[in-house]
Enzyme design. Structure first.
Site, PDB file in Angstrom:
ATOM      1  N   CYS A  14      -5.150  11.204   1.289  1.00  0.00           N
ATOM      2  CA  CYS A  14      -4.157   9.979   1.279  1.00  0.00           C
ATOM      3  C   CYS A  14      -2.850  10.557   0.918  1.00  0.00           C
ATOM      4  O   CYS A  14      -2.137  10.030   1.682  1.00  0.00           O
ATOM      5  CB  CYS A  14      -4.710   8.735   0.409  1.00  0.00           C
ATOM      6  N   LYS A  20       0.957  -1.227  -0.103  1.00  0.00           N
ATOM      7  CA  LYS A  20      -0.018  -0.046  -0.039  1.00  0.00           C
ATOM      8  C   LYS A  20       0.899   1.293  -0.054  1.00  0.00           C
ATOM      9  O   LYS A  20       0.651   2.038  -0.779  1.00  0.00           O
ATOM     10  CB  LYS A  20      -0.841  -0.251   1.285  1.00  0.00           C
TER      11      LYS A  20
HETATM   12  N1  NAD Z   1     -10.305   7.878   1.107  1.00  0.00           N
HETATM   13  C1  NAD Z   1      -9.616   7.043   0.361  1.00  0.00           C
HETATM   14  O1  NAD Z   1      -9.686   7.267  -0.604  1.00  0.00           O
HETATM   15  C2  NAD Z   1      -8.882   5.960   1.039  1.00  0.00           C
HETATM   16  C3  NAD Z   1      -8.169   5.116   0.053  1.00  0.00           C
HETATM   17  C4  NAD Z   1      -7.708   3.997   0.592  1.00  0.00           C
HETATM   18  C5  NAD Z   1      -7.369   3.849   1.882  1.00  0.00           C
HETATM   19  N2  NAD Z   1      -7.936   4.782   3.013  1.00  0.00           N
HETATM   20  C6  NAD Z   1      -7.425   4.625   4.194  1.00  0.00           C
HETATM   21  O2  NAD Z   1      -8.414   4.244   4.709  1.00  0.00           O
HETATM   22  C7  NAD Z   1      -8.797   4.824   5.992  1.00  0.00           C
HETATM   23  C8  NAD Z   1     -10.175   5.291   6.210  1.00  0.00           C
HETATM   24  O3  NAD Z   1     -10.132   6.455   5.383  1.00  0.00           O
HETATM   25  P1  NAD Z   1     -11.565   7.228   4.967  1.00  0.00           P
HETATM   26  O4  NAD Z   1     -11.211   8.117   3.987  1.00  0.00           O
HETATM   27  O5  NAD Z   1     -12.577   6.321   4.709  1.00  0.00           O
HETATM   28  O6  NAD Z   1     -11.579   8.093   6.378  1.00  0.00           O
HETATM   29  P2  NAD Z   1     -13.025   8.629   6.929  1.00  0.00           P
HETATM   30  O7  NAD Z   1     -12.450   9.577   7.685  1.00  0.00           O
HETATM   31  O8  NAD Z   1     -13.721   9.064   5.636  1.00  0.00           O
HETATM   32  O9  NAD Z   1     -13.798   7.590   7.761  1.00  0.00           O
HETATM   33  C9  NAD Z   1     -13.316   7.221   8.962  1.00  0.00           C
HETATM   34  C10 NAD Z   1     -14.408   6.751   9.792  1.00  0.00           C
HETATM   35  O10 NAD Z   1     -14.098   6.038  10.983  1.00  0.00           O
HETATM   36  C11 NAD Z   1     -14.838   6.572  12.000  1.00  0.00           C
HETATM   37  N3  NAD Z   1     -14.138   6.272  13.289  1.00  0.00           N
HETATM   38  C12 NAD Z   1     -13.074   6.691  13.872  1.00  0.00           C
HETATM   39  N4  NAD Z   1     -12.852   6.241  15.046  1.00  0.00           N
HETATM   40  C13 NAD Z   1     -13.600   5.298  15.193  1.00  0.00           C
HETATM   41  C14 NAD Z   1     -13.734   4.298  16.233  1.00  0.00           C
HETATM   42  N5  NAD Z   1     -13.152   4.228  17.288  1.00  0.00           N
HETATM   43  N6  NAD Z   1     -14.841   3.415  16.199  1.00  0.00           N
HETATM   44  C15 NAD Z   1     -15.724   3.275  14.947  1.00  0.00           C
HETATM   45  N7  NAD Z   1     -15.595   4.139  14.081  1.00  0.00           N
HETATM   46  C16 NAD Z   1     -14.584   5.294  14.001  1.00  0.00           C
HETATM   47  C17 NAD Z   1     -14.962   7.928  11.819  1.00  0.00           C
HETATM   48  O11 NAD Z   1     -16.191   8.543  12.404  1.00  0.00           O
HETATM   49  C18 NAD Z   1     -15.362   7.765  10.461  1.00  0.00           C
HETATM   50  O12 NAD Z   1     -16.748   7.848  10.009  1.00  0.00           O
HETATM   51  C19 NAD Z   1      -7.523   5.467   6.262  1.00  0.00           C
HETATM   52  O13 NAD Z   1      -6.686   5.082   6.925  1.00  0.00           O
HETATM   53  C20 NAD Z   1      -7.230   5.909   4.842  1.00  0.00           C
HETATM   54  O14 NAD Z   1      -5.930   6.462   4.988  1.00  0.00           O
HETATM   55  C21 NAD Z   1      -8.576   5.781   2.336  1.00  0.00           C
END
Ligand code: NAD
Length: 442
Positions: A261, A205
């Site tokens: 990201c 990743k």
């Molecule tokens: N957004 C992208 O394009 C993308 C792509 C690949 C990987 N990622 C990775 O995936 C992960 C999530 O990214 P995202 O963009 O979906 O983030 P996001 O901020 O949109 O979503 C994260 C969610 O987790 C929830 N959360 C936080 N703490 C929590 C807990 N203790 N229990 C339950 N829920 C909790 C938040 O309220 C939020 O709804 C990150 O590590 C990111 O780097 C993101």
């Protein structure tokens, strides 16, 4: 919808962009998904079929899976994971001020899982984490669940489609069986299934994102050279990208990469490399080029209008970090808007995701259509929404008083705008005559 031969219960912890793509995607595969989030208001919205983000196809798919009882959302952590075959962790891992990843949300979820009887569930970490994290999670859950690290490669704007059609499925795992259990969820797709160690998958990743970011910075550096030489970066990079060894994706010059990201993942990887005494200069240069790139917009504006922008009103098209999403996190469009404001300019902005003033618009006006925003002295395009390219150039020319367009994403038709009497400045684009006209006259 694919009907899974063996229907699994899949708990999704964290219903953000990645969590929701997983929820919709696994429901499309025929499994039963239960979503949980630390934000109860987000869960209540999802229960009513409302997503807090904009993604192609997500709203209608959510409605369908709610009504067919394949997807549900709960406010209680334990009932979400109770009886689950797979527990997907998709919580945020933002950057701390020193560039390291903030793992507190991942740690909080693992702390909630540790005392529970997970009955042989597989815990799948999908958040992006630094190498070594999954091994620590596996240690914390030893004896209760096996851990898989399955990086997510989706792009916002096409998150669900990307989930449903991955180029490959990568599963870092404690045991080959655990990796294969996860891969079996995708077996009907007939894609490469790559089972490896947890740390190797974490590095897949990190390296993938670093490479894509590097490709964007490379394209921008070539474009900046084209600017200096009066060459056309779209011609040059278009032809470069036709080489199958290189490929055309992520080779499009613009104001740089923003979003939640690339920058944070690069900073995290650079930190890991520094700690491991490994030279990180390629990645540091990638970040540095990206940091400078948005400044080219205000430099170009000043080149055309002079240093004092206080008497000008700028129509801005696009605020989100890319088209197709409503995500403003680390949007370079907002950074450019700030720079225009700091130079004294006024801004009226239009973004298809933010028509109703629901943004940090105290600093600038929001228009309710692209043409309303074009009623300004200068038009500046900052996000690659495809609909901008469809707007009639004569309608643009009729509104923009100084007849100047700065296209920070190279999405508009330079020739048509020039034919309509506009001055067009793109990123790495010839200032006067495009290459086709050159070829015709040459
Ligand atoms: N957004 C992208 O394009 C993308 C792509 C690949 C990987 N990622 C990775 O995936 C992960 C999530 O990214 P995202 O963009 O979906 O983030 P996001 O901020 O949109 O979503 C994260 C969610 O987790 C929830 N959360 C936080 N703490 C929590 C807990 N203790 N229990 C339950 N829920 C909790 C938040 O309220 C939020 O709804 C990150 O590590 C990111 O780097 C993101």
């Amino acid at each position: 919808m694919h009907v899974a031969s063996s229907r699994k219960k899949i708990a999704i912890i964290g219903t953000g962009y990645v969590g929701m793509a997983c929820a919709i995607g696994f429901a499309e595969f025929g499994h039963t998904v239960v979503g949980y989030d630390i934000l109860p208001e987000r869960i209540r919205l999802l229960q009513r079929g409302m997503t807090p983000y904009r993604e192609a196809g997500i709203a209608e798919a959510l409605a369908r899976h709610l009504s067919e009882e394949r997807a549900s959302f709960v406010e209680d952590f334990e009932s979400a994971v109770d009886g689950a075959d797979f527990i997907i962790i998709a919580v945020g891992t933002p950057s701390l001020s020193d560039g390291t990843a903030d793992l507190s949300a991942v740690e909080a979820v693992v702390a909630q899982l540790s005392p529970l009887h997970l009955n042989g569930a597989t815990v799948v970490l999908r958040s992006t984490v630094p190498p070594g994290t999954s091994d620590r999670v596996a240690l914390a859950l030893r004896g209760s669940a096996e851990v898989v690290y399955a990086p997510e490669f989706l792009r916002e704007g096409s998150a669900v489609a990307d989930f449903l059609s991955p180029d490959r499925v990568v599963a870092g795992a404690e045991s080959a069986e655990a990796g294969q259990r996860y891969c079996a969820l995708f077996s009907h797709l007939n894609r490469p299934m790559l089972v490896m160690s947890l740390i190797d998958a974490e590095l897949v990743k990190a390296a993938s994102n670093a490479f894509l970011a590097m490709k964007i910075s490379f394209a921008n550096q070539v474009a900046n050279l084209c600017d200096g030489l009066e060459a056309d970066a779209l011609e040059v990079l278009g032809a470069v990208g036709h080489d199958r060894r290189i490929g055309s994706m992520f080779l499009h010059p613009g104001i740089g990469f923003g979003g939640p990201c690339f920058e944070k993942d690069l900073k995290s990887l650079i930190h890991v490399m520094n700690t491991a005494n490994t030279n990180a200069s390629l990645l540091e240069a990638t970040l540095e080029i990206n940091d400078r790139q948005p400044r080219r917009i205000v430099e170009t504006i000043k080149d055309e209008l002079g240093d004092d922008l206080s008497s000008f009103r700028f129509g801005v098209w696009g605020l989100t970090f890319k088209g197709g999403t409503n995500d403003l996190r680390d949007s370079l469009a907002l950074r450019v808007v700030d720079e225009i404001l700091a130079a004294g300019g006024q801004v009226v902005a239009y973004d298809p995701s933010y028509r109703d003033g629901a943004t940090e618009s105290q600093r600038f006006e929001l228009a309710d259509s692209a043409l309303a925003a074009a009623d300004a002295d200068v038009l500046v395009v900052l996000t690659d929404w495809p609909q901008f390219a469809k707007i009639d150039e004569r309608a643009i020319a009729a509104r923009v008083r100084r007849r100047l367009v700065i296209d920070g994403r190279n999405v508009l038709d330079a020739s048509a705008l020039r034919d309509a009497g506009m001055t067009y400045r793109g990123i790495g684009r010839r200032r006067t005559v495009d290459s086709l006209e050159l070829a015709e006259t040459g």
